[in-house]
Scaffold this motif. Structure first.
Motif, short mmCIF file in Angstrom:
data_model
loop_
_atom_site.label_atom_id
_atom_site.label_comp_id
_atom_site.label_asym_id
_atom_site.label_seq_id
_atom_site.Cartn_x
_atom_site.Cartn_y
_atom_site.Cartn_z
N TRP A 1 0.82 -1.20 0.00
CA TRP A 1 0.00 0.00 0.00
C TRP A 1 0.87 1.26 0.00
CZ3 TRP A 1 -4.31 -0.95 4.23
CH2 TRP A 1 -5.10 -2.03 3.82
N HIS A 2 0.32 2.29 -0.63
CA HIS A 2 0.99 3.59 -0.53
C HIS A 2 0.21 4.44 0.46
CE1 HIS A 2 1.88 7.77 -1.56
NE2 HIS A 2 3.12 7.27 -1.65
N ILE A 3 0.93 4.91 1.46
CA ILE A 3 0.26 5.62 2.56
C ILE A 3 0.73 7.06 2.60
CG2 ILE A 3 0.03 5.73 5.09
CD1 ILE A 3 0.71 2.50 4.54
N SER A 4 -0.22 7.96 2.68
CA SER A 4 0.14 9.36 2.72
C SER A 4 -0.63 10.05 3.86
CB SER A 4 -0.23 9.98 1.37
OG SER A 4 -0.39 11.33 1.49
N PRO A 5 0.02 10.77 4.76
CA PRO A 5 1.45 11.05 4.80
C PRO A 5 2.25 9.80 5.18
CG PRO A 5 0.41 11.84 6.81
CD PRO A 5 -0.70 11.36 5.92
N ALA A 6 3.52 9.79 4.84
CA ALA A 6 4.35 8.61 5.07
C ALA A 6 4.41 8.23 6.55
CB ALA A 6 5.76 8.86 4.53
N ALA A 7 4.34 9.27 7.41
CA ALA A 7 4.43 9.00 8.86
C ALA A 7 3.29 8.11 9.35
CB ALA A 7 4.43 10.31 9.62
N ALA A 8 2.20 8.09 8.57
CA ALA A 8 1.04 7.29 8.98
C ALA A 8 1.28 5.80 8.81
CB ALA A 8 -0.20 7.74 8.22
N ALA A 9 2.44 5.43 8.29
CA ALA A 9 2.76 4.00 8.13
C ALA A 9 2.63 3.26 9.46
CB ALA A 9 4.17 3.85 7.57
N ALA A 10 2.85 3.98 10.56
CA ALA A 10 2.74 3.34 11.89
C ALA A 10 1.33 2.80 12.14
CB ALA A 10 3.12 4.35 12.97
N ALA A 11 0.36 3.31 11.39
CA ALA A 11 -1.02 2.83 11.57
C ALA A 11 -1.32 1.63 10.68
CB ALA A 11 -2.00 3.97 11.28
N PHE A 12 -0.30 1.18 9.94
CA PHE A 12 -0.53 0.05 9.02
C PHE A 12 0.61 -0.96 9.12
CE2 PHE A 12 -2.58 3.83 7.46
CZ PHE A 12 -3.86 3.39 7.18
N ASP A 13 1.24 -1.04 10.30
CA ASP A 13 2.43 -1.90 10.44
C ASP A 13 2.16 -3.20 11.18
OD1 ASP A 13 2.00 -0.94 12.94
OD2 ASP A 13 3.97 -0.05 13.22
N ASN A 14 0.88 -3.49 11.43
CA ASN A 14 0.50 -4.70 12.16
C ASN A 14 1.08 -4.76 13.57
OD1 ASN A 14 -1.14 -5.75 10.19
ND2 ASN A 14 0.53 -6.89 9.20
N LYS A 15 1.38 -3.60 14.10
CA LYS A 15 1.91 -3.57 15.47
C LYS A 15 0.98 -2.73 16.33
CE LYS A 15 6.80 -3.98 14.39
NZ LYS A 15 7.72 -3.05 13.75
N ALA A 16 0.42 -3.37 17.34
CA ALA A 16 -0.50 -2.64 18.23
C ALA A 16 0.24 -1.58 19.04
CB ALA A 16 -1.18 -3.63 19.17
N GLU A 17 1.51 -1.82 19.29
CA GLU A 17 2.23 -0.92 20.22
C GLU A 17 2.72 0.38 19.58
OE1 GLU A 17 2.87 -4.07 19.44
OE2 GLU A 17 4.96 -4.24 18.81
N THR A 18 2.71 0.48 18.24
CA THR A 18 3.12 1.75 17.61
C THR A 18 1.88 2.53 17.18
OG1 THR A 18 3.13 0.75 15.44
CG2 THR A 18 5.21 0.69 16.65
N HIS A 19 1.99 3.85 17.12
CA HIS A 19 0.85 4.59 16.57
C HIS A 19 1.28 5.83 15.81
CE1 HIS A 19 1.26 6.42 20.66
NE2 HIS A 19 1.05 7.54 19.98
N TRP A 20 0.42 6.21 14.86
CA TRP A 20 0.62 7.46 14.12
C TRP A 20 0.10 8.60 14.98
CZ3 TRP A 20 -3.82 10.22 12.16
CH2 TRP A 20 -3.48 11.39 11.45
N GLN A 21 0.80 9.70 14.95
CA GLN A 21 0.42 10.87 15.72
C GLN A 21 0.21 12.00 14.71
OE1 GLN A 21 -0.54 12.18 18.97
NE2 GLN A 21 1.19 11.00 19.72
N GLY A 22 -1.00 12.53 14.60
CA GLY A 22 -1.25 13.59 13.63
C GLY A 22 -2.14 14.66 14.21
N ALA A 23 -2.84 15.37 13.32
CA ALA A 23 -3.71 16.45 13.79
C ALA A 23 -5.17 16.08 13.52
CB ALA A 23 -3.37 17.73 13.04
N ILE A 24 -6.07 16.68 14.27
CA ILE A 24 -7.49 16.46 14.00
C ILE A 24 -7.78 16.98 12.60
CG2 ILE A 24 -9.81 17.22 14.66
CD1 ILE A 24 -9.01 16.88 17.52
N ASN A 25 -8.56 16.23 11.86
CA ASN A 25 -8.93 16.53 10.48
C ASN A 25 -7.81 16.28 9.47
OD1 ASN A 25 -11.59 17.11 10.84
ND2 ASN A 25 -11.14 19.20 11.52
N GLU A 26 -6.66 15.81 9.94
CA GLU A 26 -5.58 15.48 9.00
C GLU A 26 -5.91 14.12 8.38
OE1 GLU A 26 -1.67 15.49 10.76
OE2 GLU A 26 -0.77 14.56 8.99
#
Ligand code: FUL
Length: 612
Positions: A493-518
């Motif tokens: 998959w191509h994920i944008s923004p790239a930092a959001a990859a943490a939300a697609f890494d099959n790891k419960a312990e990592t998370h993407w941190q962004g802004a509301i409405n981002e």
């Protein structure tokens, strides 16, 4: 005279009849006899079953059609029988959840089972459960949500009449109710008779509902009913997490060491299935293992609280097979753990006995009588008891009980065993005791001599039992904390923004941190049919920037989008993976996820997203 108003008289029940020396005065607040009986129930079932069972939601919005409720195989007796077989002492049913639908033919609202096709509108789930519990020798209790997302008058005075009526019906139409549960979730978005708005009842829920008045009325209707919550005006409060654990040390009193000290016990609550409180499709892989349940039991009942464990009937009205299997296996483990007390009948000697009076002798710890107790003289806040067995025994759990009718006293204790010719500390971290603690040791111990040291106490210690137990061998490993509902193939998959990859890494312990409405936009690189999304909130224990409301879009070409929005319910108390079913399976190559609100803070976060 009302029983619960005379704790001093109750305390005097603990007065040994032939004592030459008077018993110690109660220390701080003491429980009512109802609270003592309740603590002896240890664990019981929670049953979440209503319109959410049919929508897959954890919190109904209040606009769901009562027509949805139509279980084809509901058998209250079979459910109560399962609970009894597991060794549970009762069950509490969600007679009304936040969606406002009443599972009994109430006269307070039209939003009830009378409008459901089940039994042609003549059904009454509360009645069937109450009867089934009675027939199976377990106690029956009710959950009645104060928050009502259906009622047009919610947040206004008018709702209170409706709510009081509902409580009255539940406590007068169905026989004895051992516990009534007033959920703490309050106010927020809802249907509210079509207004579809956000309503708040202010910071102090007690002021709006008038819990002191509710408590007074309940005492009149059912003096033996234990009241959960009610803004701390009742008998029991929440254990503090929906994982079932209560914190340790565990004090059964509030306003401790002040003139306002009051006995309030704790109850740990948790669902047996990680999918949530209500039933969800394909939840079997998420069932908690018997070993996990044993840990929860040790961390609640074993800390001096009670445990309420939820099992959710499915759309047919039956309990989930995987849930029942785990429940019954845990039930057997618990039975085996408690079946043999290796200390029973052991000879016991104490550093000091109150007034040298045999009534308070050390042997009270090993006589199997929960009421008798060993006690020191007034002012002696430390002391020890050694027990000597005829031959060595092997154990890895030590149970200690205080005579709580005289208050919760001990603040620090340790346990030693005589091994290879010397005393060794096998547990140095004991703090509170209360009704009971189950202290699991790091390894099994084999010995014929054990010593309990009371290192500090609010007043002379009154200990009623010291038991040595052996944990049955675990059948399997405790399950890992996170099992995803499903795993999408995300590597291309191509994920944008790239930092959001943490939300697609099959790891419960990592998370993407962004802004509301981002927005997170995902190109799955090929068109496929999607029927649902799952979202796992951050798992590091923080509520900061935890997304709890969303907009999701799907698209075939990345230009034309179909969107859907909603809330992720109950994450504050229970931050689990939740699924969002699309109205119908949809072709998509792209999807986007927009966090629209956070529980706390102004940011957004996502631990994992999957699509199916
Ligand atoms: C919570 C509720 O919001 C959940 O839906 C569930 O009923 C749980 C037992 O209590 O506060």
């Amino acid at each position: 005279m009302k029983k619960h108003l005379i704790p001093l008289i109750l305390a005097s029940l603990a007065l040994p009849s032939l004592a030459k020396t008077p018993p110690p005065a109660p220390c701080g607040a003491v429980p009512t006899s109802q609270q003592v009986d309740w603590l002896r129930m240890e664990w019981y079932a929670f049953v979440h079953f209503g319109l959410n069972t049919y929508t897959g939601r954890e919190w109904g919005y209040g606009d769901e059609s009562p027509e949805l409720f139509n279980p084809s195989e509901f058998d209250a007796n079979a459910i109560a029988k399962t609970f009894r077989e597991a060794g549970m002492s009762g069950m509490i049913y969600t007679a009304k959840h936040h969606d406002g639908w009443c599972a009994w033919p109430t006269t307070s609202t039209k939003h009830s089972i009378k409008k459901s096709p089940w039994k042609k509108g003549k059904g009454d789930v509360v009645k069937e459960f109450a009867k089934a519990c009675k027939n199976n020798g377990i106690k029956f209790g009710v959950y009645i949500s104060p928050w009502d997302r259906n009622c047009a008058d919610y947040g206004k005075k008018g709702y209170l009449r409706v709510y009081y009526k509902q409580i009255q019906e539940l406590l007068t139409m169905y026989g004895p109710v051992f516990e009534i549960w007033f959920d703490g979730a309050n106010g927020g978005d809802g249907y509210y008779g079509g207004a579809r708005e956000r309503r708040s009842i202010g910071n102090d829920a007690s002021l709006y509902y008038d819990f002191p008045k509710i408590v007074k009325n309940i005492r009149k209707m059912q003096p033996d009913c234990i009241i959960w919550g009610a803004g701390r005006h009742g008998d029991v409060i929440w254990g503090g997490s929906e994982k079932g654990h209560v914190k340790y040390p565990c004090w059964n009193v509030i306003n401790k060491d002040t003139p306002q000290e009051r006995w309030i016990s704790l109850e740990g609550d948790t669902p047996i299935n990680r999918a949530g409180w209500f039933w969800h499709a394909n939840q079997a892989p998420k069932v908690k293992s018997p070993e996990h349940l044993m840990q929860v039991y040790l961390d609640s009942v074993g800390r001096g609280a009670n445990l309420i464990l939820n099992l959710a009937p499915d759309k047919t009205g039956r309990l989930d097979k995987a849930d029942v299997e785990s429940l019954l296996t845990f039930g057997q483990m618990r039975r085996r753990l408690l079946a043999k007390d290796y200390a029973l009948g052991a000879v016991a000697t104490a550093s000091s006995v109150r007034g040298n009076d045999a009534t308070y002798g050390a042997d009270k710890l090993t006589d199997g009588d929960i009421e008798s107790y060993w006690c020191t003289n007034d002012g002696e806040k430390t002391g020890s008891v050694e027990i000597k067995l005829p031959s060595p025994v092997t154990f890895d759990v030590v149970r200690v009980r205080e005579q709580i009718r005289l208050g919760q006293r001990v603040t620090a204790f340790s346990i030693e065993a005589y091994i290879n010719g010397a005393w060794q500390e096998i547990d140095g971290a004991g703090q509170t005791i209360g009704h009971q603690v189950l202290r699991k040791l790091n390894e099994t111990v084999t010995t014929d001599r054990v010593r309990l040291n009371i290192k500090d106490s609010r007043a002379c210690p009154c200990i009623s039992e010291l038991s040595l137990l052996l944990m049955p061998q675990a059948g399997s490993e405790a399950t890992q904390e996170y099992v995803f509902a499903y795993n999408a193939e995300k590597q291309n998959w191509h994920i944008s923004p790239a930092a959001a990859a943490a939300a697609f890494d099959n790891k419960a312990e990592t998370h993407w941190q962004g802004a509301i409405n981002e927005e997170i936009v995902v190109d799955m690189k090929k068109v496929s049919k999607i029927s649902s999304f799952s979202y796992l909130p951050r798992q590091d224990g923080s509520l900061q920037n935890m997304t709890d409301s969303y907009e999701i879009g799907t698209s075939v070409d990345g230009k034309n989008w179909t969107t859907l929005s909603g809330e992720f319910s109950n994450l504050r108390a229970n931050p689990i993976e939740l699924t969002v079913e699309l109205p119908h399976p949809t072709e998509a190559r792209y999807f986007r996820f927009r966090p629209t609100r956070a529980i706390e803070g102004n940011g957004a976060s996502v631990a994992e997203i999957n699509v199916k």
